[in-house]
Scaffold this motif. Structure first.
Motif, PDB file in Angstrom:
ATOM      1  N   THR A 114       0.837  -1.188   0.000  1.00  0.00           N
ATOM      2  CA  THR A 114       0.000   0.000   0.000  1.00  0.00           C
ATOM      3  C   THR A 114       0.870   1.235   0.000  1.00  0.00           C
ATOM      4  O   THR A 114       1.993   1.224   0.465  1.00  0.00           O
ATOM      5  CB  THR A 114      -0.935   0.027   1.225  1.00  0.00           C
ATOM      6  OG1 THR A 114      -0.133   0.092   2.403  1.00  0.00           O
ATOM      7  CG2 THR A 114      -1.839  -1.197   1.254  1.00  0.00           C
ATOM      8  N   ARG A 115       0.313   2.316  -0.481  1.00  0.00           N
ATOM      9  CA  ARG A 115       1.047   3.573  -0.512  1.00  0.00           C
ATOM     10  C   ARG A 115       0.667   4.402   0.703  1.00  0.00           C
ATOM     11  O   ARG A 115      -0.441   4.360   1.180  1.00  0.00           O
ATOM     12  CB  ARG A 115       0.739   4.341  -1.776  1.00  0.00           C
ATOM     13  CG  ARG A 115       1.271   3.632  -2.994  1.00  0.00           C
ATOM     14  CD  ARG A 115       0.978   4.427  -4.225  1.00  0.00           C
ATOM     15  NE  ARG A 115       1.373   3.624  -5.364  1.00  0.00           N
ATOM     16  CZ  ARG A 115       1.951   4.115  -6.420  1.00  0.00           C
ATOM     17  NH1 ARG A 115       2.174   5.394  -6.521  1.00  0.00           N
ATOM     18  NH2 ARG A 115       2.301   3.332  -7.408  1.00  0.00           N
ATOM     19  N   GLY A 116       1.611   5.137   1.168  1.00  0.00           N
ATOM     20  CA  GLY A 116       1.378   5.990   2.329  1.00  0.00           C
ATOM     21  C   GLY A 116       2.554   6.920   2.509  1.00  0.00           C
ATOM     22  O   GLY A 116       3.347   7.130   1.597  1.00  0.00           O
ATOM     23  N   THR A 117       2.691   7.458   3.687  1.00  0.00           N
ATOM     24  CA  THR A 117       3.759   8.409   3.967  1.00  0.00           C
ATOM     25  C   THR A 117       4.900   7.759   4.740  1.00  0.00           C
ATOM     26  O   THR A 117       5.625   8.431   5.447  1.00  0.00           O
ATOM     27  CB  THR A 117       3.198   9.599   4.769  1.00  0.00           C
ATOM     28  OG1 THR A 117       2.630   9.086   5.983  1.00  0.00           O
ATOM     29  CG2 THR A 117       2.171  10.358   3.963  1.00  0.00           C
ATOM     30  N   SER A 118       5.077   6.462   4.592  1.00  0.00           N
ATOM     31  CA  SER A 118       6.117   5.735   5.309  1.00  0.00           C
ATOM     32  C   SER A 118       7.503   6.231   4.929  1.00  0.00           C
ATOM     33  O   SER A 118       7.753   6.624   3.792  1.00  0.00           O
ATOM     34  CB  SER A 118       5.996   4.244   4.999  1.00  0.00           C
ATOM     35  OG  SER A 118       7.074   3.550   5.569  1.00  0.00           O
ATOM     36  N   GLN A 119       8.410   6.190   5.874  1.00  0.00           N
ATOM     37  CA  GLN A 119       9.805   6.577   5.647  1.00  0.00           C
ATOM     38  C   GLN A 119      10.661   5.366   5.278  1.00  0.00           C
ATOM     39  O   GLN A 119      11.879   5.474   5.204  1.00  0.00           O
ATOM     40  CB  GLN A 119      10.364   7.232   6.920  1.00  0.00           C
ATOM     41  CG  GLN A 119       9.654   8.507   7.322  1.00  0.00           C
ATOM     42  CD  GLN A 119       9.930   9.635   6.354  1.00  0.00           C
ATOM     43  OE1 GLN A 119      11.031   9.764   5.826  1.00  0.00           O
ATOM     44  NE2 GLN A 119       8.925  10.443   6.086  1.00  0.00           N
ATOM     45  N   VAL A 120      10.051   4.223   5.029  1.00  0.00           N
ATOM     46  CA  VAL A 120      10.776   2.995   4.714  1.00  0.00           C
ATOM     47  C   VAL A 120      11.461   3.124   3.357  1.00  0.00           C
ATOM     48  O   VAL A 120      10.837   3.481   2.369  1.00  0.00           O
ATOM     49  CB  VAL A 120       9.825   1.778   4.711  1.00  0.00           C
ATOM     50  CG1 VAL A 120      10.539   0.529   4.230  1.00  0.00           C
ATOM     51  CG2 VAL A 120       9.231   1.568   6.087  1.00  0.00           C
ATOM     52  N   LYS A 121      12.767   2.822   3.335  1.00  0.00           N
ATOM     53  CA  LYS A 121      13.519   2.870   2.086  1.00  0.00           C
ATOM     54  C   LYS A 121      13.681   1.483   1.476  1.00  0.00           C
ATOM     55  O   LYS A 121      13.783   1.338   0.270  1.00  0.00           O
ATOM     56  CB  LYS A 121      14.898   3.485   2.327  1.00  0.00           C
ATOM     57  CG  LYS A 121      14.847   4.950   2.696  1.00  0.00           C
ATOM     58  CD  LYS A 121      16.236   5.494   2.901  1.00  0.00           C
ATOM     59  CE  LYS A 121      16.160   6.955   3.323  1.00  0.00           C
ATOM     60  NZ  LYS A 121      17.493   7.486   3.609  1.00  0.00           N
ATOM     61  N   HIS A 122      13.733   0.461   2.324  1.00  0.00           N
ATOM     62  CA  HIS A 122      13.940  -0.910   1.851  1.00  0.00           C
ATOM     63  C   HIS A 122      13.045  -1.852   2.647  1.00  0.00           C
ATOM     64  O   HIS A 122      12.882  -1.688   3.849  1.00  0.00           O
ATOM     65  CB  HIS A 122      15.396  -1.348   2.047  1.00  0.00           C
ATOM     66  CG  HIS A 122      16.385  -0.425   1.426  1.00  0.00           C
ATOM     67  ND1 HIS A 122      16.626  -0.397   0.071  1.00  0.00           N
ATOM     68  CD2 HIS A 122      17.189   0.512   1.977  1.00  0.00           C
ATOM     69  CE1 HIS A 122      17.540   0.512  -0.181  1.00  0.00           C
ATOM     70  NE2 HIS A 122      17.898   1.084   0.956  1.00  0.00           N
ATOM     71  N   LEU A 123      12.521  -2.849   1.973  1.00  0.00           N
ATOM     72  CA  LEU A 123      11.725  -3.889   2.622  1.00  0.00           C
ATOM     73  C   LEU A 123      12.359  -5.220   2.264  1.00  0.00           C
ATOM     74  O   LEU A 123      12.463  -5.574   1.084  1.00  0.00           O
ATOM     75  CB  LEU A 123      10.272  -3.840   2.145  1.00  0.00           C
ATOM     76  CG  LEU A 123       9.341  -4.877   2.729  1.00  0.00           C
ATOM     77  CD1 LEU A 123       9.213  -4.702   4.243  1.00  0.00           C
ATOM     78  CD2 LEU A 123       7.975  -4.778   2.074  1.00  0.00           C
ATOM     79  N   LEU A 124      12.847  -5.921   3.266  1.00  0.00           N
ATOM     80  CA  LEU A 124      13.536  -7.189   3.050  1.00  0.00           C
ATOM     81  C   LEU A 124      12.606  -8.347   3.395  1.00  0.00           C
ATOM     82  O   LEU A 124      11.845  -8.270   4.354  1.00  0.00           O
ATOM     83  CB  LEU A 124      14.789  -7.251   3.928  1.00  0.00           C
ATOM     84  CG  LEU A 124      15.757  -6.081   3.775  1.00  0.00           C
ATOM     85  CD1 LEU A 124      16.860  -6.164   4.813  1.00  0.00           C
ATOM     86  CD2 LEU A 124      16.328  -6.054   2.373  1.00  0.00           C
ATOM     87  N   HIS A 125      12.705  -9.420   2.642  1.00  0.00           N
ATOM     88  CA  HIS A 125      11.893 -10.614   2.878  1.00  0.00           C
ATOM     89  C   HIS A 125      12.804 -11.791   3.149  1.00  0.00           C
ATOM     90  O   HIS A 125      13.939 -11.836   2.694  1.00  0.00           O
ATOM     91  CB  HIS A 125      11.025 -10.923   1.658  1.00  0.00           C
ATOM     92  CG  HIS A 125       9.971  -9.912   1.409  1.00  0.00           C
ATOM     93  ND1 HIS A 125       8.704 -10.011   1.929  1.00  0.00           N
ATOM     94  CD2 HIS A 125       9.992  -8.757   0.707  1.00  0.00           C
ATOM     95  CE1 HIS A 125       7.993  -8.969   1.550  1.00  0.00           C
ATOM     96  NE2 HIS A 125       8.754  -8.194   0.803  1.00  0.00           N
ATOM     97  N   THR A 126      12.286 -12.764   3.886  1.00  0.00           N
ATOM     98  CA  THR A 126      13.016 -13.998   4.126  1.00  0.00           C
ATOM     99  C   THR A 126      12.024 -15.147   4.202  1.00  0.00           C
ATOM    100  O   THR A 126      10.817 -14.936   4.242  1.00  0.00           O
ATOM    101  CB  THR A 126      13.852 -13.909   5.423  1.00  0.00           C
ATOM    102  OG1 THR A 126      14.740 -15.029   5.482  1.00  0.00           O
ATOM    103  CG2 THR A 126      12.982 -13.876   6.667  1.00  0.00           C
ATOM    104  N   ALA A 127      12.547 -16.343   4.191  1.00  0.00           N
ATOM    105  CA  ALA A 127      11.724 -17.541   4.342  1.00  0.00           C
ATOM    106  C   ALA A 127      12.305 -18.374   5.473  1.00  0.00           C
ATOM    107  O   ALA A 127      13.525 -18.442   5.631  1.00  0.00           O
ATOM    108  CB  ALA A 127      11.717 -18.343   3.048  1.00  0.00           C
TER     109      ALA A 127
END
Length: 95
Positions: free
Chosen positions: A1-14
């Motif tokens: 989703t779009r918003g005003t988050s300051q997140v630059k990177h989103l990492l995923h793992t399993a």
């Protein structure tokens, strides 16, 4: 989703399921073939969880991240005990 988050990177793992989990997908596809119920022991599952945390922190370091937020990986449908995940995650972070 779009918003005003300051997140630059989103990492995923399993991560694998804890051996006591009832999740039929006991092993992430990129790690190997699916395991039968009871085929993985606790030590192996915890080792793989440790590797997942290590990989996330290494990726964050490679991105020169100045902050890091991580949920309780594996505590949902993968059924890892919260105290186990906290112990492993904090031990990786301490290194």
């Amino acid at each position: 989703t779009r918003g005003t988050s300051q997140v630059k990177h989103l990492l995923h793992t399993a991560v694998p399921s804890h051996p006591d989990s009832r999740d039929p997908a006991s092993m992430p596809a990129n790690v190997g073939s699916p395991l039968k119920q009871g085929e993985m022991d606790v030590d192996t599952a915890e080792c793989l969880l440790h590797r997942a945390f290590t990989g996330l922190l290494q990726a964050a370091s490679n991105l020169h991240a100045t902050s890091f937020c991580c949920p309780s990986i594996g505590c949902g449908c993968r059924a890892f005990p919260v105290d186990t995940v906290a112990r492993i995650g904090l031990s990786v972070l301490a290194k």
